[in-house]
Design a protein around this motif. Structure first.
Motif, PDB file in Angstrom:
ATOM      1  N   LEU A 115       6.369  13.840   5.552  1.00 17.09           N
ATOM      2  CA  LEU A 115       4.968  14.213   5.747  1.00 17.09           C
ATOM      3  C   LEU A 115       4.654  14.223   7.242  1.00 17.09           C
ATOM      4  CD1 LEU A 115       3.155  12.196   2.925  1.00 17.09           C
ATOM      5  CD2 LEU A 115       4.052  14.536   2.841  1.00 17.09           C
ATOM      6  N   SER A 116       3.527  14.832   7.591  1.00 16.06           N
ATOM      7  CA  SER A 116       3.221  15.067   9.007  1.00 16.06           C
ATOM      8  C   SER A 116       3.082  13.777   9.807  1.00 16.06           C
ATOM      9  CB  SER A 116       1.941  15.901   9.132  1.00 16.06           C
ATOM     10  OG  SER A 116       0.867  15.280   8.463  1.00 16.06           O
ATOM     11  N   HIS A 117       2.622  12.689   9.176  1.00 14.84           N
ATOM     12  CA  HIS A 117       2.385  11.450   9.922  1.00 14.84           C
ATOM     13  C   HIS A 117       3.373  10.333   9.569  1.00 14.84           C
ATOM     14  CE1 HIS A 117      -1.262  13.218  11.452  1.00 14.84           C
ATOM     15  NE2 HIS A 117      -1.758  13.362  10.235  1.00 14.84           N
ATOM     16  N   HIS A 153       6.571   9.574  10.289  1.00 16.00           N
ATOM     17  CA  HIS A 153       7.369   8.978  11.361  1.00 16.00           C
ATOM     18  C   HIS A 153       6.498   8.195  12.336  1.00 16.00           C
ATOM     19  CE1 HIS A 153      10.029   8.894  14.938  1.00 16.00           C
ATOM     20  NE2 HIS A 153      10.998   8.845  14.051  1.00 16.00           N
ATOM     21  N   ASP A 154       5.386   8.803  12.770  1.00 12.67           N
ATOM     22  CA  ASP A 154       4.510   8.139  13.745  1.00 12.67           C
ATOM     23  C   ASP A 154       3.889   6.876  13.165  1.00 12.67           C
ATOM     24  OD1 ASP A 154       5.091  10.114  15.552  1.00 12.67           O
ATOM     25  OD2 ASP A 154       3.240  11.241  15.241  1.00 12.67           O
ATOM     26  N   LEU A 155       3.494   6.930  11.900  1.00  9.88           N
ATOM     27  CA  LEU A 155       2.894   5.746  11.290  1.00  9.88           C
ATOM     28  C   LEU A 155       3.920   4.616  11.142  1.00  9.88           C
ATOM     29  CD1 LEU A 155       0.499   7.253   8.610  1.00  9.88           C
ATOM     30  CD2 LEU A 155      -0.129   5.669  10.444  1.00  9.88           C
ATOM     31  N   ALA A 156       5.169   4.957  10.882  1.00 11.77           N
ATOM     32  CA  ALA A 156       6.192   3.915  10.802  1.00 11.77           C
ATOM     33  C   ALA A 156       6.270   3.132  12.108  1.00 11.77           C
ATOM     34  CB  ALA A 156       7.547   4.530  10.455  1.00 11.77           C
ATOM     35  N   TYR A 157       6.240   3.832  13.228  1.00 13.37           N
ATOM     36  CA  TYR A 157       6.273   3.159  14.526  1.00 13.37           C
ATOM     37  C   TYR A 157       5.013   2.323  14.751  1.00 13.37           C
ATOM     38  CZ  TYR A 157      10.571   5.057  16.454  1.00 13.37           C
ATOM     39  OH  TYR A 157      11.896   5.335  16.704  1.00 13.37           O
ATOM     40  N   GLU A 158       3.861   2.884  14.438  1.00 14.24           N
ATOM     41  CA  GLU A 158       2.603   2.171  14.675  1.00 14.24           C
ATOM     42  C   GLU A 158       2.506   0.923  13.805  1.00 14.24           C
ATOM     43  OE1 GLU A 158      -2.225   3.011  14.557  1.00 14.24           O
ATOM     44  OE2 GLU A 158      -0.823   4.694  14.655  1.00 14.24           O
ATOM     45  N   ILE A 159       2.865   1.062  12.539  1.00 16.33           N
ATOM     46  CA  ILE A 159       2.806  -0.077  11.622  1.00 16.33           C
ATOM     47  C   ILE A 159       3.780  -1.171  12.070  1.00 16.33           C
ATOM     48  CG2 ILE A 159       3.346  -0.799   9.259  1.00 16.33           C
ATOM     49  CD1 ILE A 159       2.269   2.044   8.421  1.00 16.33           C
ATOM     50  N   ILE A 177       0.865  -1.182   0.000  1.00 19.98           N
ATOM     51  CA  ILE A 177       0.000   0.000   0.000  1.00 19.98           C
ATOM     52  C   ILE A 177       0.898   1.228   0.000  1.00 19.98           C
ATOM     53  CG2 ILE A 177      -1.807   1.286   1.199  1.00 19.98           C
ATOM     54  CD1 ILE A 177      -2.762  -1.337  -0.054  1.00 19.98           C
ATOM     55  N   ASP A 178       0.853   1.951  -1.109  1.00 19.42           N
ATOM     56  CA  ASP A 178       1.681   3.142  -1.303  1.00 19.42           C
ATOM     57  C   ASP A 178       1.063   4.378  -0.655  1.00 19.42           C
ATOM     58  OD1 ASP A 178       3.582   1.814  -2.792  1.00 19.42           O
ATOM     59  OD2 ASP A 178       2.971   2.643  -4.726  1.00 19.42           O
ATOM     60  N   ASP A 179       1.815   5.476  -0.708  1.00 21.41           N
ATOM     61  CA  ASP A 179       1.326   6.820  -0.350  1.00 21.41           C
ATOM     62  C   ASP A 179       0.903   6.943   1.112  1.00 21.41           C
ATOM     63  OD1 ASP A 179       1.766   7.216  -3.017  1.00 21.41           O
ATOM     64  OD2 ASP A 179      -0.315   7.566  -3.572  1.00 21.41           O
ATOM     65  N   ILE A 180       1.533   6.170   1.985  1.00 21.05           N
ATOM     66  CA  ILE A 180       1.238   6.270   3.412  1.00 21.05           C
ATOM     67  C   ILE A 180       1.965   7.488   3.991  1.00 21.05           C
ATOM     68  CG2 ILE A 180       1.523   5.113   5.651  1.00 21.05           C
ATOM     69  CD1 ILE A 180      -0.585   3.827   3.856  1.00 21.05           C
ATOM     70  N   GLY A 181       1.289   8.196   4.899  1.00 22.71           N
ATOM     71  CA  GLY A 181       1.890   9.344   5.552  1.00 22.71           C
ATOM     72  C   GLY A 181       0.994  10.559   5.605  1.00 22.71           C
ATOM     73  N   ASN A 232      16.016  10.598   3.616  1.00 23.33           N
ATOM     74  CA  ASN A 232      14.688   9.982   3.578  1.00 23.33           C
ATOM     75  C   ASN A 232      14.677   8.622   4.271  1.00 23.33           C
ATOM     76  OD1 ASN A 232      13.756  12.191   2.176  1.00 23.33           O
ATOM     77  ND2 ASN A 232      13.721  11.184   0.181  1.00 23.33           N
ATOM     78  N   ILE A 233      15.711   7.842   4.060  1.00 19.50           N
ATOM     79  CA  ILE A 233      15.797   6.532   4.718  1.00 19.50           C
ATOM     80  C   ILE A 233      15.837   6.703   6.234  1.00 19.50           C
ATOM     81  CG2 ILE A 233      17.325   4.546   5.104  1.00 19.50           C
ATOM     82  CD1 ILE A 233      18.103   4.829   2.089  1.00 19.50           C
ATOM     83  N   SER A 234      16.609   7.682   6.698  1.00 21.40           N
ATOM     84  CA  SER A 234      16.741   7.882   8.141  1.00 21.40           C
ATOM     85  C   SER A 234      15.438   8.366   8.773  1.00 21.40           C
ATOM     86  CB  SER A 234      17.857   8.883   8.436  1.00 21.40           C
ATOM     87  OG  SER A 234      17.502  10.182   8.003  1.00 21.40           O
ATOM     88  N   GLU A 235      14.558   8.951   7.956  1.00 24.03           N
ATOM     89  CA  GLU A 235      13.306   9.488   8.482  1.00 24.03           C
ATOM     90  C   GLU A 235      12.220   8.430   8.638  1.00 24.03           C
ATOM     91  OE1 GLU A 235      10.130  12.428   6.672  1.00 24.03           O
ATOM     92  OE2 GLU A 235      11.958  13.508   7.152  1.00 24.03           O
ATOM     93  N   ILE A 236      12.393   7.281   7.990  1.00 26.67           N
ATOM     94  CA  ILE A 236      11.379   6.215   8.053  1.00 26.67           C
ATOM     95  C   ILE A 236      11.950   5.058   8.852  1.00 26.67           C
ATOM     96  CG2 ILE A 236       9.836   4.716   6.732  1.00 26.67           C
ATOM     97  CD1 ILE A 236       9.354   7.683   6.244  1.00 26.67           C
ATOM     98  N   PRO A 237      11.717   5.042  10.177  1.00 25.28           N
ATOM     99  CA  PRO A 237      12.263   3.953  10.986  1.00 25.28           C
ATOM    100  C   PRO A 237      11.708   2.595  10.560  1.00 25.28           C
ATOM    101  CG  PRO A 237      10.867   5.422  12.311  1.00 25.28           C
ATOM    102  CD  PRO A 237      10.940   6.003  10.952  1.00 25.28           C
ATOM    103  N   PHE A 238      12.549   1.580  10.686  1.00 17.55           N
ATOM    104  CA  PHE A 238      12.195   0.182  10.418  1.00 17.55           C
ATOM    105  C   PHE A 238      12.027  -0.126   8.934  1.00 17.55           C
ATOM    106  CE2 PHE A 238      10.019   1.509  14.414  1.00 17.55           C
ATOM    107  CZ  PHE A 238      10.890   0.906  15.300  1.00 17.55           C
ATOM    108  N   ALA A 239      12.347   0.818   8.038  1.00 19.02           N
ATOM    109  CA  ALA A 239      12.219   0.538   6.602  1.00 19.02           C
ATOM    110  C   ALA A 239      13.192  -0.568   6.197  1.00 19.02           C
ATOM    111  CB  ALA A 239      12.492   1.799   5.789  1.00 19.02           C
ATOM    112  N   ARG A 240      12.670  -1.558   5.497  1.00 14.93           N
ATOM    113  CA  ARG A 240      13.501  -2.667   5.025  1.00 14.93           C
ATOM    114  C   ARG A 240      13.831  -2.556   3.541  1.00 14.93           C
ATOM    115  NH1 ARG A 240      11.687  -8.450   6.763  1.00 14.93           N
ATOM    116  NH2 ARG A 240      13.829  -8.771   6.032  1.00 14.93           N
TER     117      ARG A 240
END
Length: 217
Positions: free
Chosen positions: A32-34, A36-42, A4-8, A85-93
């Motif tokens: 985008l405003s959400h 970082h937080d969505l990365a943690y929640e997901i 699912i693309d375009d999350i944030g 950009n990579i550093s801004e999205i925690p847990f990105a694989r």
């Protein structure tokens, strides 16, 4: 695998897909405003995360958004933007492209961007927004684990049309052993996936995270 693309942009739209309780990979836009937080929640919900890297489209009237890469960017800028950009999205694989029909057809810039993924031990999924894309073949040549999209799920937002796209994905997986579909955080897409899982949840095809389908060079 379903990405699912375009999350944030929206918390509530992303959460509709979390509520499905099936393996989904979420591609999160940077800055985008959400995001970082969505990365943690997901991540806490046990799902897989990718950076959805904005790249220049052929249509100059379309903006790929913040943190984008453009044809003509120097190697230093490409590396800097990708690393930020990579550093801004925690847990990105891994990473897939947002738009990018012009960028992914430009071999020099693609090679520089994918070099960052190789150094970061991340995989790449070519969204195939253009038949002229050289991104997947370049990733394989650079020995970056890679895959490419087989079906876009929701060009047509009618629920029946999305279900037909999911059926195409299922048949592709049956024939070739794997299938990768890309959708977007629309309520119609979430409902269609829910119906699809309800019908085929116990069949010979099962959903998995994209990392399970990535091919190494």
């Amino acid at each position: 695998a379903i990405i699912i693309d375009d999350i944030g942009h929206s918390l509530s739209r992303a959460r509709r897909f979390l509520d499905l309780s099936v393996p989904i990979t979420f591609a999160i836009l940077p800055r985008l405003s959400h995001s970082h937080d969505l990365a943690y929640e997901i991540h806490q919900e046990g799902h897989e995360i990718m950076l959805h890297q904005p790249m220049e489209p052929c249509d100059r009237g379309l903006s790929p958004g913040p943190g984008a890469l453009y044809v003509g960017d120097g190697g230093g800028r490409i590396v800097k933007v990708m690393e930020e950009n990579i550093s801004e999205i925690p847990f990105a694989r891994g990473v897939n492209n947002h738009m990018g029909s012009r960028f992914t057809a430009s071999r020099r810039e693609v090679q520089q961007a994918l070099g960052v993924l190789r150094e970061s031990s991340l995989f790449f999924v070519d969204s195939l927004t253009s038949s002229q894309s050289v991104a997947y073949e370049t990733a394989r040549r650079l020995e970056v684990p890679a895959a490419f999209r087989h079906v876009f799920l929701d060009h047509d937002l009618q629920e029946k049309a999305i279900l037909l796209s999911l059926e195409r994905l299922r048949l592709h997986a049956l024939k070739y052993g794997r299938g990768i579909g890309i959708g977007h955080p629309h309520p119609e897409t979430a409902r269609a996936i829910e119906l699809f899982v309800r019908e085929y949840g116990n069949s010979e095809v099962s959903l998995t995270h994209i990392s399970e389908l990535i091919r190494t060079a």
